[in-house]
Enzyme design. Sequence first.
Site, PDB file in Angstrom:
ATOM      1  N   ILE A  15       0.728  -1.193  -0.072  1.00 38.64           N
ATOM      2  CA  ILE A  15      -0.059   0.101  -0.166  1.00 38.64           C
ATOM      3  C   ILE A  15       1.026   1.343  -0.034  1.00 38.64           C
ATOM      4  CG2 ILE A  15      -1.997  -1.015   1.033  1.00 38.64           C
ATOM      5  CD1 ILE A  15      -1.372   0.099   3.712  1.00 38.64           C
ATOM      6  N   GLY A  18       7.671   4.253   0.462  1.00 41.42           N
ATOM      7  CA  GLY A  18       8.495   5.654   0.681  1.00 41.42           C
ATOM      8  C   GLY A  18       9.840   5.625   0.553  1.00 41.42           C
ATOM      9  N   ASP A 140       3.713  15.206   6.567  1.00 43.34           N
ATOM     10  CA  ASP A 140       3.370  14.542   5.209  1.00 43.34           C
ATOM     11  C   ASP A 140       1.886  14.427   5.639  1.00 43.34           C
ATOM     12  OD1 ASP A 140       3.284  13.889   2.672  1.00 43.34           O
ATOM     13  OD2 ASP A 140       3.764  11.669   3.127  1.00 43.34           O
TER      14      ASP A 140
END
Lengths: 298, 124
Positions: A15, A18, A140
């Site tokens: 999913i 990074g 973020d």
Amino acid sequence: MAQDAAVQYEPVAEIGGGAYGTVYKARDRQSGQFVALKSVRVQTDQDGLPLSTVREVALLKRLEQFDHPNVVKLMDVCATLRTDHETKVTLVFEHVDQDLKTYLDKAPSPGLPASQIQDLMQQLMCGLAFLHSNCIIHRDLKPENILVTSRGQVKLADFGLARIYSCHMALTPVVVTLWYRAPEVLLQSTYATPVDIWSTGCIFAEMFRRKPLFCGESEVDQLGKIFEVIGLPTEEDWPTDVTLSQRNFSPFSNRPITDFVPEISHQGADLLLEMLTFDPLRRISALNALDHLYFQEG
Amino acid sequence: MIREDEFASAAATGNVEHVGMLLQDGVDVNAVNRFGRTPLQVMMMGNTAVARLLLENGANPNVSDHSTGTTPLHDAAREGFLDTVKLLIQFQADISVKDYRSRRPIDLAQENGHLNVVYFLESL
Ligand SMILES: Nc1ncnc2c1ncn2[C@@H]1O[C@H](COP(=O)(O)OP(=O)(O)O)[C@@H](O)[C@H]1O
Ligand SMILES: [Mg+2]
């Protein structure tokens, strides 16, 4: 730390990927529930894990003891030795099967009722105030990283490995999706917890608009779009430690925020402007935002 | 990433546009990713748009997880997403199916206090 994540948790889909690892949706074989696995590879020497990693994990575990309702639960941390030089550290988070993006998209027309937006914002601010009071910058925040349970409970995700900072440290300028990026990040100036307030302001506006507030295509374009709304900051407000000059931008004057967010209440608009303040030092904090009159409207 | 993995990931992250694009490209809606799961099995359960798109394109709602026996209906019920529960049933999901621990979807909804899902399943 538990020894083997592979036995207890079975990945079912990727999913996220990074800079520092991969995120999987996985199933806990024992409970049958989904979890989110976030793995990081770290270099090890004969002394084992580096101190910085041990500290980060310790901080996350300490946060966990507060059992805060608005951040995802850290359920487990596992370390698996891969080679003599590398260890895989896996953080196991509770998995929430809905994000804010989905939640906003599926609200029937004409969008979320004002009372629901207020509730979401309050929960969001509580989660943020909690992280900030523990010296964690999320960096973020975006609708994909804000999870909403089927009961409407907001939980912040993806703060896991947010670098732990010593409250005023300057950090390397990367992170945050362009559209939710604070001006000081776009300008590569020093930044701290106020960047999260900026992102939350953008998300606040998006809850009413049902589309993002500032959709820039580059850093400069993003700044231009911001100034079209909040007006071009004065020379005095412009940070001194940046290369981009204030004179590169058209001299926009600010327009009423209600031109861009028509449905918002008077107090809501006031809070939004406090969050979308150019100068990070004058931007409202999460704790002060929670005391804003907007949250007393009813 | 191979296409099946990309498809499952798009479903798992609730990316409706991407799921739609891959379907238009002719990807098999019931193909499994490298973990042996179909997009419907791993989809973001709260995302009814993704669920509907997959089901309308022929996704099998009665596929069960090979290690736990869990079906998408079990997952939607446990997580309390009533809209998704309704959709799955509309597309012929079996409500009496049991996982490897003999639990039905309604049992999981009950265990997790999702009374709206319990009432709905009882009413069928
Ligand atoms: N605990 C969680 N439950 C459900 N989804 C999650 C969870 N943590 C992360 N995600 C999803 O996975 C995506 C990527 O994970 P994230 O932690 O943001 O990693 P990165 O940004 O480093 O790829 C997020 O955008 C979010 O949608
Ligand atoms: Mg992320």
